[in-house]
Design an enzyme around this catalytic site. Structure first.
Site, short mmCIF file in Angstrom:
data_model
loop_
_atom_site.label_atom_id
_atom_site.label_comp_id
_atom_site.label_asym_id
_atom_site.label_seq_id
_atom_site.Cartn_x
_atom_site.Cartn_y
_atom_site.Cartn_z
N HIS A 1 0.73 -1.26 -0.02
CA HIS A 1 0.09 -0.03 0.06
C HIS A 1 0.78 1.36 0.05
O HIS A 1 0.44 2.34 0.56
CB HIS A 1 -1.00 -0.14 1.28
CG HIS A 1 -1.99 -1.02 1.18
ND1 HIS A 1 -3.18 -0.82 0.81
CD2 HIS A 1 -1.86 -2.32 1.52
CE1 HIS A 1 -3.97 -1.97 0.76
NE2 HIS A 1 -3.14 -2.89 1.34
N ASN B 1 -10.35 -2.84 2.46
CA ASN B 1 -9.95 -2.84 1.10
C ASN B 1 -11.18 -2.43 0.39
O ASN B 1 -12.52 -2.36 0.78
CB ASN B 1 -9.44 -4.06 0.69
CG ASN B 1 -7.89 -4.34 0.96
OD1 ASN B 1 -7.28 -3.33 1.17
ND2 ASN B 1 -7.50 -5.49 1.09
#
Ligand code: HDD
Length: 690
Positions: A74, A147
């Site tokens: 990420h 997510n």
């Protein structure tokens, strides 16, 4: 006596930095005013630079250390501030203070990210998107680190480093960047059947979102809410975007990454600057544990979802992002999200993936932010009082007073401040957590063994178009894979999901179908769920962008009509012309352009309008960028508005008019009504997908 030098006598650059309009004085980090920010200190006019120059050394020293390690996953992300408002209180389920009162708000900071790519990669790879929200409540920070896909690749945190190694650039060659289309990723997932459900999602159009504002978010794991009586309830968290869910096509995503690698972050920034604040509803699925025990999957298994048709999502609040950070590094880059950040009234389950995360995030902040005191950085600091006996450490900024740095103590008896004490109403771990059996064992529960039922349900819940996109995505990725046995193994796993899916992928690769892999547990048929499809839901047109192509001779009144029609839908327009200075309209006025045509290809727009006179269209037909503008819009199945005069350009682009072509000006409203829609029938003709 030497005369005082005037500005013109001074060496070049000197004086440029002198204070002029009452700005604050430029100083060193230690507050010493600086007289010259242009020239280093030298021995003589043309001599070497002196070690003595502390101003230069401090400036270069600080610059040399400006970067910190990027997130291990990420790494590329963007964030915004905003607030969460409780719209439907749930005191019967939780004592968490943010869910007690209708209309009560708490500040939030939300960061969106891609998973695999480096910080400097692009915004539109095929990838999962992170959706991490930090709620600054009056009982501490709650981080919901989710997510845009409701399930995960693996069931146990033990496999996370392997998964990340496999998807990141290959170890020996250092590529591919921000892509799962390579050997090691598919090698790994083809050996891990539990990943097949998430593979379906990642290869679906969810992996290539149109905008961060048009993504759902999911807490993924099953969590527990705990009420004031200590009663706990299992829940899953959902974020539903106000603008609906929408994706790009694969070819668009590829082209956008070239023309605007910052596409998603720019869109977030622009919409907030324009006051068009992104908004999501927060919902929960409240899971009855007796019901859960009867399901063919385990609600503690992060590779499974709970179909919304079985347990509907109850909306309890909304999040609005209304302020972009003042400084990207200080806020977005230094933001540290921790699944361990829960508040009284919210607790964990025994999901083994979640349990592993509870260790990982705290640990990683030390290597990324360099200190155990990362919680003191303003973006991470709670906005409620915080007191404890933790002391010192690198970069300590608090200055605690007194001697009380231990407990128990009786310093109050000597009239000194004894420091804080634990309170009975503080966070208590839930007592009736699911029974994990006796003893500590490294096991995977039998109830986690079905890896295919929900992957199949996902595939069967898609429209034909979406199924074709999944097939095309897997064919593309496996064509990049160089190890044939990996391709074959994936095919053998796909057969357990759906025979036609496997056959179509095999055809796309030019391979024979191998035997099906033996599943750990035979899949069962689950009812298809419309909630899993994007295209079964109509998306609003708000927040979309219409690109209007103009040239000399354009009829300005058509542009005005289009602008009105788009704005009535809550959408925006951009004028694209041969030159950014603008074009001469038919009535002699000048219309300035927002973009030059080769800097704003049609992949940046949701639909296009060709407002051209015949002469203008002929001129544009000679410009490759204008021809591509039309042929791409056509190939990407977008609605195309056009004046009569635009015909030569449409012809040159090889676009064949169909029901998504709208004559202008009469069709302006109809065009604006199709901004979020696509004419998928075209896909068969242009063959960009399979
Ligand atoms: Fe993770 C970052 C989401 C499983 C270990 N993860 C990270 C971020 C998101 C997620 C959104 C970025 C946060 C930010 O913006 O700073 N991760 C998930 C979800 C998962 C998941 C939804 C499964 C349901 N993650 C997961 C596991 C592990 C990690 C199983 C390790 C055992 N994740 C990390 C990390 C990161 C991270 C290495 C990198 C940077 C950071 O934490 O702060 O600790």
């Amino acid at each position: 006596m030497a005369k005082t030098p005037t500005k013109t006598d001074l060496p070049q650059g000197t004086g440029g930095e002198t204070q002029q309009r009452g700005e604050p004085a430029l100083t060193t980090n230690h507050g010493v005013p600086i007289s010259d920010n242009q020239n280093s200190l030298k021995s003589g006019e043309r001599g070497p630079t002196l070690l003595e120059d502390f101003v230069l050394r401090e400036k270069i020293f600080h610059f040399d250390h400006e970067r910190i390690p990027e997130r291990i996953v990420h790494a590329r992300g963007t964030g915004a501030h905003g607030y969460f408002e409780c719209t439907d209180p749930i005191p019967e389920l939780t004592s968490a203070s943010l869910f007690q009162e209708k209309g009560a708000t708490v500040p939030v900071f939300t960061r969106f990210s891609t998973v695999a790519g480096s910080k400097g990669s692009k915004d539109t790879p095929r990838d999962v998107r992170g959706f991490a929200v930090k709620f600054y409540t009056d009982e501490g920070n709650w981080d919901l680190v989710g997510n845009n896909i409701p399930v995960f690749f693996i069931q146990d945190a033990m496999k996370f480093p392997d998964l990340v190694h496999a998807v990141k650039p290959e170890a020996d060659r250092g590529f591919p960047q921000a892509a799962s289309a390579h050997d090691t990723f598919w090698d790994f997932v083809s050996l891990m059947p539990e990943s097949m459900h998430m593979i379906m999602w990642a290869m679906s159009d969810r992996g290539i979102p149109r905008s961060l504002r048009m993504m759902e978010g999911f807490g993924v794991h099953t969590f527990r809410l705990v009420n004031a009586d200590g009663k706990s309830t299992m829940v899953k968290f959902h974020w539903k975007p106000k603008l609906g869910v929408q994706s790009t096509t694969w070819d668009e995503a590829v082209k956008i990454s070239g023309v605007d690698p910052d596409y998603h972050r720019r869109d977030l920034f622009d919409s907030i600057q324009a006051g068009d604040y992104p908004e999501w509803e927060l919902g929960i699925q409240v899971i009855d544990e007796d019901w859960a025990d009867k399901q063919p999957y385990d609600v503690l298994d992060a590779t499974k979802l709970v179909p919304e048709e079985d347990v509907p999502v109850r909306i309890i609040g909304r999040m609005v992002l209304d302020r972009y950070p003042d400084n990207f590094f200080a806020e977005t880059e230094q933001a540290a999200f921790l699944p361990t950040n829960v508040v009284p009234g919210i607790d964990f389950t025994n999901d083994p993936l979640l349990q592993g995360r509870l260790f990982s995030y705290l640990d990683t902040q030390k290597s990324r932010l360099g200190t155990t005191n990362f919680h003191q950085i303003p973006i991470n600091a709670p906005k409620c009082p915080m007191h404890n006996f933790q002391r010192d450490g690198l970069m300590q900024t608090h200055v605690p007073k007194g001697r009380a740095n231990y407990e128990p103590n009786s310093l109050d008896e000597a009239g000194e401040d004894p420091g804080p004490r634990a309170s009975g109403s503080g966070f208590k771990t839930v007592q009736d957590a699911e029974n994990s059996g006796s003893g500590k064992r490294r096991v995977r529960a039998e109830t986690f063994a079905d890896h295919f039922s929900q992957a199949r349900q996902f595939y069967h819940s898609q429209t034909e178009v979406e199924q074709t996109h999944i097939v095309a995505a897997i064919v593309f990725e496996l064509s990049k894979v160089q190890l044939n046995h990996v391709r074959v193994r994936v095919l053998s796993q796909l057969r357990n999901i759906d025979e036609t899916l496997a056959q179509r992928v095999a055809d796309g690769l030019g391979l024979d179908l191998p035997d099906a892999a033996a599943p750990a547990k035979d899949p069962v048929e689950m009812k298809p769920s419309d909630a899993l499809s994007i295209l079964k839901h109509e998306a609003p047109n708000a927040g979309r962008m219409l690109g209007i192509l103009v040239a000399d001779g354009t009829d300005g009144s058509v542009v005005t009509a289009l602008r009105k029609a788009a704005e009535a839908q809550g959408a925006m327009v951009k004028i694209v012309g041969p030159k950014v200075g603008g074009v001469k309209l038919a009535d002699g006025d000048t219309l300035p352009a927002d973009e030059k045509v080769d800097g704003a290809p049609s992949v940046l727009f949701d639909a296009v309008a060709l407002v051209l006179s015949e002469d203008g269209a002929k001129q544009m037909a000679g410009e490759k960028a204008a021809v591509d503008f039309v042929s791409d819009a056509f190939a990407h199945c977008k609605a195309i508005g056009h004046t009569d005069g635009a015909a030569p350009l449409i012809k040159q682009a090889g676009a064949k008019p169909d029901s998504f072509f709208f004559e202008l000006p009469s069709g302006a409203d109809a065009l604006a009504g199709k901004l979020s829609a696509r004419n998928w029938e075209r896909e068969d003709k242009v063959k960009l997908a399979l």
